[in-house]
Enzyme design. Structure first.
Site, PDB file in Angstrom:
ATOM      1  N   CYS A 131     -16.102  -3.622   1.578  1.00 33.38           N
ATOM      2  CA  CYS A 131     -15.283  -4.553   0.767  1.00 33.38           C
ATOM      3  C   CYS A 131     -15.212  -5.965   1.348  1.00 33.38           C
ATOM      4  CB  CYS A 131     -13.877  -3.981   0.563  1.00 33.38           C
ATOM      5  SG  CYS A 131     -13.197  -3.155   2.001  1.00 33.38           S
ATOM      6  N   HIS A 251      -7.854  -8.431   0.100  1.00 35.92           N
ATOM      7  CA  HIS A 251      -8.282  -8.857   1.438  1.00 35.92           C
ATOM      8  C   HIS A 251      -8.416 -10.384   1.460  1.00 35.92           C
ATOM      9  CE1 HIS A 251      -8.941  -4.777   2.439  1.00 35.92           C
ATOM     10  NE2 HIS A 251     -10.251  -4.713   2.454  1.00 35.92           N
TER      11      HIS A 251
HETATM   12  N1  NAP Z   1     -10.327   1.611  -0.418  1.00 38.12           N
HETATM   13  C1  NAP Z   1     -11.265   0.671  -0.373  1.00 38.12           C
HETATM   14  O1  NAP Z   1     -10.988  -0.544  -0.446  1.00 38.12           O
HETATM   15  C2  NAP Z   1     -12.693   1.050  -0.265  1.00 38.12           C
HETATM   16  C3  NAP Z   1     -13.622   0.074  -0.495  1.00 38.12           C
HETATM   17  C4  NAP Z   1     -14.959   0.413  -0.425  1.00 38.12           C
HETATM   18  C5  NAP Z   1     -15.311   1.692  -0.100  1.00 38.12           C
HETATM   19  N2  NAP Z   1     -14.385   2.640   0.117  1.00 38.12           N
HETATM   20  C6  NAP Z   1     -14.848   3.993   0.461  1.00 38.12           C
HETATM   21  O2  NAP Z   1     -14.620   4.868  -0.632  1.00 38.12           O
HETATM   22  C7  NAP Z   1     -14.270   6.140  -0.141  1.00 38.12           C
HETATM   23  C8  NAP Z   1     -12.958   6.603  -0.745  1.00 38.12           C
HETATM   24  O3  NAP Z   1     -11.946   5.661  -0.471  1.00 38.12           O
HETATM   25  P1  NAP Z   1     -10.518   5.719  -1.121  1.00 38.12           P
HETATM   26  O4  NAP Z   1      -9.819   4.545  -0.572  1.00 38.12           O
HETATM   27  O5  NAP Z   1     -10.580   5.914  -2.596  1.00 38.12           O
HETATM   28  O6  NAP Z   1      -9.925   7.084  -0.450  1.00 38.12           O
HETATM   29  P2  NAP Z   1      -8.789   8.056  -0.975  1.00 38.12           P
HETATM   30  O7  NAP Z   1      -7.774   7.323  -1.777  1.00 38.12           O
HETATM   31  O8  NAP Z   1      -8.349   8.812   0.218  1.00 38.12           O
HETATM   32  O9  NAP Z   1      -9.557   9.077  -1.972  1.00 38.12           O
HETATM   33  C9  NAP Z   1     -10.527   9.981  -1.544  1.00 38.12           C
HETATM   34  C10 NAP Z   1     -11.164  10.669  -2.736  1.00 38.12           C
HETATM   35  O10 NAP Z   1     -12.216  11.525  -2.266  1.00 38.12           O
HETATM   36  C11 NAP Z   1     -11.990  12.849  -2.727  1.00 38.12           C
HETATM   37  N3  NAP Z   1     -12.456  13.856  -1.781  1.00 38.12           N
HETATM   38  C12 NAP Z   1     -11.987  14.103  -0.546  1.00 38.12           C
HETATM   39  N4  NAP Z   1     -12.639  15.152   0.011  1.00 38.12           N
HETATM   40  C13 NAP Z   1     -13.532  15.556  -0.907  1.00 38.12           C
HETATM   41  C14 NAP Z   1     -14.481  16.624  -0.954  1.00 38.12           C
HETATM   42  N5  NAP Z   1     -14.633  17.469   0.080  1.00 38.12           N
HETATM   43  N6  NAP Z   1     -15.238  16.757  -2.068  1.00 38.12           N
HETATM   44  C15 NAP Z   1     -15.065  15.938  -3.122  1.00 38.12           C
HETATM   45  N7  NAP Z   1     -14.185  14.920  -3.154  1.00 38.12           N
HETATM   46  C16 NAP Z   1     -13.417  14.744  -2.056  1.00 38.12           C
HETATM   47  C17 NAP Z   1     -10.498  12.933  -2.904  1.00 38.12           C
HETATM   48  O11 NAP Z   1     -10.180  14.027  -3.761  1.00 38.12           O
HETATM   49  P3  NAP Z   1      -8.790  14.851  -3.623  1.00 38.12           P
HETATM   50  O12 NAP Z   1      -7.839  14.222  -4.614  1.00 38.12           O
HETATM   51  O13 NAP Z   1      -9.187  16.221  -4.038  1.00 38.12           O
HETATM   52  O14 NAP Z   1      -8.338  14.764  -2.221  1.00 38.12           O
HETATM   53  C18 NAP Z   1     -10.205  11.557  -3.512  1.00 38.12           C
HETATM   54  O15 NAP Z   1     -10.560  11.563  -4.880  1.00 38.12           O
HETATM   55  C19 NAP Z   1     -14.238   6.027   1.387  1.00 38.12           C
HETATM   56  O16 NAP Z   1     -15.476   6.452   1.892  1.00 38.12           O
HETATM   57  C20 NAP Z   1     -14.097   4.564   1.640  1.00 38.12           C
HETATM   58  O17 NAP Z   1     -14.698   4.187   2.835  1.00 38.12           O
HETATM   59  C21 NAP Z   1     -13.065   2.357   0.035  1.00 38.12           C
END
Ligand code: NAP
Length: 350
Positions: A131, A251
């Site tokens: 990001c 950010h």
């Molecule tokens: N937040 C940001 O600004 C941002 C920006 C760019 C990239 N990212 C990347 O995107 C990813 C997710 O970020 P987030 O902020 O959305 O995290 P988050 O709010 O913690 O959400 C995680 C998601 O992944 C799912 N998940 C977890 N374990 C899983 C599994 N074993 N199989 C399938 N799905 C699973 C969760 O499902 P459940 O509901 O079942 O737990 C939930 O839908 C991370 O890798 C992060 O680095 C985040």
């Protein structure tokens, strides 16, 4: 749902990024014929709304990708490592939001305003950059195109939503506790799996992701390496310091950069930013106009202000860059990649 269009899968649909992904697809009226929402077993069976219609979330498995045209992944690196190849094997193009494939050769790392031509070289997986990197390179690119670029030094002021839904809850929980005079027990930030955890409410934490042997954190190394890859400039000098602040979303970055061209004024840099796609220049010190995260939430653009020429270095400039980390930093950039794939005829409806 339309009878024509694409079969889209959203992996991590219940997460902070996944939720924004759904809102962005809806807002863009993305041509969707079929929508598959995937999560872990924990959320399987939950329903989520898309255009007023209820969709049941399913547990992500290799077979979930049968017939999928485009799979948008944001469920963490290990899930992408495990399931993205399964999706590709079944004929899907994967746009991956995690850091799992970003630095792999043969995987384009794309910010459409900067390097959409790289999409032509994809082998099934396209990586969405970090990001903080996305908003910085989007702002630097129009300057680089006209005046060249030699050096970048960035300090970030990053929101907790960048660390996921649990980190947002931790910030609110701690804030309430502190206001009520209670003790807090940090459990998530700066990094869930690291040894120590620190209070984020009313604090600034100079650690995002784990420390590397060179003293930089992994987030800082992502900004350094990804910037060079996206801009095709391995020789570019880049340094980063990444800091987490108690801001829910948005950010901010203080960016110092040096161009190749001598004798430029701040006005010339501002003119390039004014004309650039996806950039909004908000820069009027007389009227106290500058970008702030609270004003950028929910907007897709990258906002730039405080453009100044350095007082000592003729080719050096400073600027302040703000964007919604869940939109341009994640969901919007991914959906924009998917839209660009369609525009460039790099994906076909099955
Ligand atoms: N937040 C940001 O600004 C941002 C920006 C760019 C990239 N990212 C990347 O995107 C990813 C997710 O970020 P987030 O902020 O959305 O995290 P988050 O709010 O913690 O959400 C995680 C998601 O992944 C799912 N998940 C977890 N374990 C899983 C599994 N074993 N199989 C399938 N799905 C699973 C969760 O499902 P459940 O509901 O079942 O737990 C939930 O839908 C991370 O890798 C992060 O680095 C985040």
């Amino acid at each position: 749902m339309n009878t024509r269009g694409f079969h889209i899968a959203v992996v991590g649909a219940t997460g902070a990024v996944g939720q924004q992904m759904l809102r962005t697809l809806e807002e863009r009226d993305f041509p969707i014929r079929q929508l598959t929402l995937l999560s872990s077993a924990r959320s399987a069976g939950k329903t989520l709304l898309y255009k007023g219609e209820e969709f049941t979330v399913q547990e992500a498995k290799p077979e979930s990708f049968e017939g999928v045209d485009i799979a948008l992944f944001s469920a963490g690196g290990s899930i992408s490592k495990q399931l993205a190849p399964e999706a590709v094997k079944r004929g899907a193009i994967v746009v991956d939001n995690t850091s799992a494939y970003r630095m792999d050769e043969g995987v384009p790392l794309v910010v459409p305003e900067v390097n959409k031509e790289d999409l032509k070289k994809h082998n099934g997986i396209i990586a969405n950059p970090n990001c903080s990197t996305i908003q910085m390179v989007a702002a630097l690119e129009p300057i680089r195109q006209s005046y060249g670029l030699k050096k970048v030094i960035v300090s970030t002021y990053q929101a907790v939503s960048g660390a996921g839904a649990q980190a947002i809850n931790e910030m609110y929980g701690q804030t309430e506790s502190i206001l009520e005079g209670k003790e807090v027990t940090p459990e998530i930030l700066p990094v869930g799996s690291d040894k120590k955890h620190y209070q984020i409410a009313f604090n600034a934490i100079p650690q995002i992701d784990k420390f590397q042997d060179n003293g930089f954190t992994f987030e800082e190394m992502k900004m350094i390496n990804e910037t060079k890859k996206i801009m095709h400039m391995p020789e570019l000098s880049v340094a980063a310091t990444c800091v987490r602040l108690p801001i829910e979303t948005g950010h901010s970055e203080s960016v110092y950069f040096e161009v190749e061209t001598q004798g430029l004024s701040a006005a010339e840099i501002k003119n390039k930013l004014k004309e650039a796609p996806g950039i909004v220049l908000e820069d009027n010190p007389d009227e106290q106009v500058y970008p702030m995260p609270a004003h950028c939430v929910g907007k897709k653009e990258v906002f730039v202000g405080r453009v100044r020429k350095d007082l000592d270095e003729d080719t050096g400039f400073h600027m302040w860059v703000v964007s919604d980390n869940l939109l341009k930093g994640a969901a919007w950039n991914s959906v924009q990649i998917a839209e660009t794939l369609i525009e460039m005829e790099l994906v076909k409806e099955k």
